[in-house]
Design a protein around this motif. Structure first.
Motif: not given
Length: 299
Positions: A93, A137, A140-141, A272, A276-277, A279, A282
């Protein structure tokens, strides 16, 4: 052609009628016929033909229907792989943060995620103007960003979780005449030289608010973004500076005094992109950042 059209063709070959396919897929016969027509437009030879009142597959249609089985199998494997990726508790992450947040949060995050089966953080420092944090964003996560409390909210393209609402105090040498005061006002500090950040960075707006409240233009003697460097310049007698109360390391030669009369507080937010969430890893990192924020504030 798309996955659904291929499935309809396959079901037609097995069930033998548009009506039966419609009942199996819980749609209307006209919807099935429309999808078959769309599929036929992309194929140069007939896929179906009439045999009495029935619509059956031609040889080409049977060949394509057979391929549909392979396509559906491959898509199912792909969905399963994506599901496994999203549900994995580990995996890398990527987390970016501006300098003072990186110094405060990164060690706590690394310690919290040191065990087996946990996310592997990939850390980076990014010291950018406030309006550039949402763009990070893409890369990056999770991005730790700062903005002043009265500043406009982040754009709707990102999701923001506030980790800290951190006061900004006035840093001065321990022997400074103002060090004996419990709190300082804009009038107290307006006549001093100042060490502040470069244009475009949030703390500068608070320095400008001090000048407005005091009714006096401040002397901006030095422009330094890194708080650790600014602390050394303050200690050497170079002027006063605004310092975050919790995320900068204490300096033995400095004292921090709360500021009255202006809004002197910044948000540290975790930004974020909403997807991404999906995952698990994350979500775990975000949870640990919130726990780190509680630790930073408590100490």
């Amino acid at each position: 052609m798309d996955e659904r059209q291929l499935r309809i063709l396959r079901e037609l070959g097995e069930l033998g009628s548009v009506t039966a396919v419609a009942e199996a897929l819980l749609v209307t016969p006209s919807a099935i016929s429309q999808q078959l027509r769309l599929l036929q437009r992309s194929i140069p030879v007939p896929l179906t033909e009439r045999q009495g009142r029935r619509l059956v597959l031609t040889d080409a249609g049977q060949t394509l229907a057979g391929s549909a089985i392979e396509v559906e199998s491959a898509l199912e494997r792909a969905r399963r792989s994506v599901g496994e990726f999203l549900d994995r508790p580990d995996g890398e992450v990527s987390v970016a943060a501006f300098h003072s947040a990186a110094a405060a949060f990164f060690p706590l995050l690394l310690r919290a995620l040191a065990g087996p089966g946990t996310p592997v953080p990939g850390l980076a420092d990014e010291d950018v103007p406030q309006e550039d944090f949402p763009r990070l964003t893409r890369e990056y996560d999770v991005v730790l960003a700062h903005r002043l409390e009265h500043a406009p909210p982040w754009p709707d393209t990102v999701t923001a979780t506030t980790l800290l609402r951190e006061p900004l105090d006035v840093a001065m040498p321990a022997g400074h005449p103002l060090a004996a005061k419990r709190r300082v006002t804009p009038r107290d500090v307006a006549g001093e030289p100042w060490i502040t950040v470069h244009d475009g960075f949030p703390v500068l707006a608070t320095v400008e608010a001090i000048a407005a409240a005091a009714g006096k233009r401040l002397h901006l003697a030095h422009r330094i973004n890194e708080f650790a460097v600014a602390a050394e310049v303050v200690a050497a007698g170079g002027g006063l500076a605004l310092m975050p109360r919790w995320t900068t390391r204490p300096h033995p030669a400095l004292v921090l005094k709360p500021l009255s009369g202006v809004q002197a507080k910044r948000h540290i937010d975790a930004l974020h992109r909403p997807e991404r969430t999906a995952r698990t890893a994350v979500r775990t990192v975000l949870k640990e950042l919130q726990e780190a924020a509680r630790t930073i504030q408590a100490r």
